[in-house]
Motif scaffolding. Structure first.
Motif, short mmCIF file in Angstrom:
data_model
loop_
_atom_site.label_atom_id
_atom_site.label_comp_id
_atom_site.label_asym_id
_atom_site.label_seq_id
_atom_site.Cartn_x
_atom_site.Cartn_y
_atom_site.Cartn_z
N PHE A 148 0.83 -1.20 0.00
CA PHE A 148 0.00 0.00 0.00
C PHE A 148 0.87 1.26 0.00
N PRO A 149 0.35 2.38 -0.51
CA PRO A 149 1.14 3.60 -0.64
C PRO A 149 1.84 4.01 0.65
N GLY A 150 3.13 4.21 0.56
CA GLY A 150 3.92 4.65 1.71
C GLY A 150 4.07 3.61 2.79
N GLY A 151 3.63 2.37 2.51
CA GLY A 151 3.70 1.33 3.53
C GLY A 151 2.80 1.59 4.71
N ARG A 152 1.83 2.51 4.51
CA ARG A 152 0.91 2.85 5.61
C ARG A 152 -0.20 1.80 5.71
N PHE A 153 -0.80 1.75 6.90
CA PHE A 153 -1.88 0.79 7.08
C PHE A 153 -3.04 1.16 6.16
N PRO A 154 -3.56 0.19 5.40
CA PRO A 154 -4.58 0.51 4.40
C PRO A 154 -5.96 0.74 5.00
N ARG A 155 -6.78 1.44 4.23
CA ARG A 155 -8.20 1.56 4.55
C ARG A 155 -8.92 0.31 4.05
N PRO A 156 -10.09 0.01 4.59
CA PRO A 156 -10.82 -1.17 4.10
C PRO A 156 -11.03 -1.17 2.59
N GLU A 157 -11.31 0.01 2.03
CA GLU A 157 -11.52 0.09 0.58
C GLU A 157 -10.28 -0.36 -0.19
N GLN A 158 -9.10 0.01 0.32
CA GLN A 158 -7.87 -0.37 -0.35
C GLN A 158 -7.63 -1.88 -0.29
N VAL A 159 -7.98 -2.46 0.84
CA VAL A 159 -7.83 -3.91 0.98
C VAL A 159 -8.71 -4.63 -0.04
N LEU A 160 -9.95 -4.17 -0.17
CA LEU A 160 -10.88 -4.84 -1.09
C LEU A 160 -10.43 -4.72 -2.55
N LYS A 161 -9.72 -3.64 -2.87
CA LYS A 161 -9.26 -3.44 -4.25
C LYS A 161 -7.97 -4.19 -4.55
N THR A 162 -7.29 -4.67 -3.55
CA THR A 162 -6.00 -5.35 -3.75
C THR A 162 -6.23 -6.76 -4.25
N PRO A 163 -5.59 -7.15 -5.36
CA PRO A 163 -5.77 -8.52 -5.87
C PRO A 163 -5.38 -9.57 -4.83
N ASP A 164 -6.16 -10.62 -4.78
CA ASP A 164 -5.87 -11.69 -3.83
C ASP A 164 -4.46 -12.24 -4.03
N ASP A 165 -4.07 -12.37 -5.30
CA ASP A 165 -2.74 -12.96 -5.58
C ASP A 165 -1.61 -12.12 -5.02
N ALA A 166 -1.78 -10.80 -5.01
CA ALA A 166 -0.73 -9.93 -4.47
C ALA A 166 -0.56 -10.19 -2.98
N MET A 167 -1.67 -10.33 -2.27
CA MET A 167 -1.59 -10.60 -0.84
C MET A 167 -1.06 -12.01 -0.57
N HIS A 168 -1.42 -12.92 -1.46
CA HIS A 168 -0.91 -14.29 -1.32
C HIS A 168 0.60 -14.32 -1.52
N ARG A 169 1.08 -13.56 -2.51
CA ARG A 169 2.54 -13.51 -2.76
C ARG A 169 3.28 -12.86 -1.59
N ALA A 170 2.60 -11.99 -0.83
CA ALA A 170 3.22 -11.37 0.35
C ALA A 170 3.36 -12.37 1.49
N GLY A 171 2.73 -13.54 1.35
CA GLY A 171 2.89 -14.58 2.35
C GLY A 171 1.63 -15.01 3.06
N MET A 172 0.50 -14.37 2.74
CA MET A 172 -0.76 -14.74 3.39
C MET A 172 -1.37 -15.96 2.70
N SER A 173 -1.92 -16.86 3.49
CA SER A 173 -2.61 -18.01 2.93
C SER A 173 -3.90 -17.55 2.26
N ARG A 174 -4.45 -18.43 1.42
CA ARG A 174 -5.72 -18.09 0.77
C ARG A 174 -6.80 -17.83 1.81
N ALA A 175 -6.81 -18.64 2.87
CA ALA A 175 -7.83 -18.48 3.91
C ALA A 175 -7.69 -17.13 4.61
N LYS A 176 -6.44 -16.70 4.86
CA LYS A 176 -6.24 -15.42 5.54
C LYS A 176 -6.59 -14.24 4.63
N VAL A 177 -6.31 -14.39 3.34
CA VAL A 177 -6.70 -13.33 2.41
C VAL A 177 -8.22 -13.19 2.41
#
Length: 209
Positions: free
Chosen positions: A70-99
């Motif tokens: 997320f921009p500036g490494g700041r904690f995201p807003r809920p809207e930003q989380v929803l717009k983030t592709p699942d695969d990007a979060m998965h590549r960051a190390g989160m399991s599919r269930a956690k995403v």
């Protein structure tokens, strides 16, 4: 925002109510828990989901990678989380269930199921638990941690926490790990300061290590 109680009064009451716990309190020393100021329920629960079932170091690494999305490494807003592709979060190390859990948390925050901190303040512990466990991947233990460490509630006893149970076993010289029900029953004498007793039981595990 600080604690909902006076820690000195709590420690004194616990020491008088339970001599064995009182000896542990003497060994550990002052109660030093300070609730995290300015952390929203959304932030607290995102972090809790990322950290579930992982060691602190591994979870911290993944958490940093998620924030870096997320921009500036700041904690995201809920809207930003929803717009983030699942695969990007998965590549960051989160399991599919956690995403899926974090996305559901973001959605339920926008819908008001997860209220802002100011709306949680007047609610009692059981109300908060029943409200927040409606989020995918958020169970009673996760909410209890938020009640203790973010909201500073005095009387939370997470009987399913392995650290609390192990600390109980060590403090009371038990040969086997107590059941959650055993901790629950014994812990009635700690009320209304079960959060403080739990904190000291966690310290008992650290002393043993």
């Amino acid at each position: 925002m600080g604690l909902d109680y006076d820690p000195d009064v709590a420690v004194d009451a616990l020491s008088r109510a339970d001599k064995r716990l009182g000896r542990l309190i003497e060994r550990v020393g002052p109660f030093t828990l300070k609730p995290e100021a300015g952390v929203s329920p959304f932030q607290a629960l995102v972090r809790a989901i990322v950290y579930q079932q992982l060691s602190g170091k591994a979870a911290g690494t993944i958490y940093s990678r998620v924030l870096a999305l997320f921009p500036g490494g700041r904690f995201p807003r809920p809207e930003q989380v929803l717009k983030t592709p699942d695969d990007a979060m998965h590549r960051a190390g989160m399991s599919r269930a956690k995403v899926a859990a974090v996305k559901d948390l973001a959605l339920k925050t926008l819908e008001g199921v997860v209220p802002p901190r100011r709306k949680l303040i007047p609610m009692d512990d059981d109300e908060i638990i029943s409200q927040l466990v409606r989020v995918r991947g958020v169970g009673e233990w996760t909410v209890q941690m938020m009640l203790i460490f973010q909201l500073g509630r005095p009387d939370v006893l997470p009987v399913n926490d392995l650290g609390v149970r192990k600390g109980f076993m060590l403090t009371y010289d038990m040969e086997d790990m107590p059941s959650p029900l055993e901790v629950q029953d014994y812990g009635q004498r700690w009320r209304p300061y079960c959060s403080v007793a739990s904190w000291y039981l966690w310290r008992a595990v650290e002393l043993d290590g």
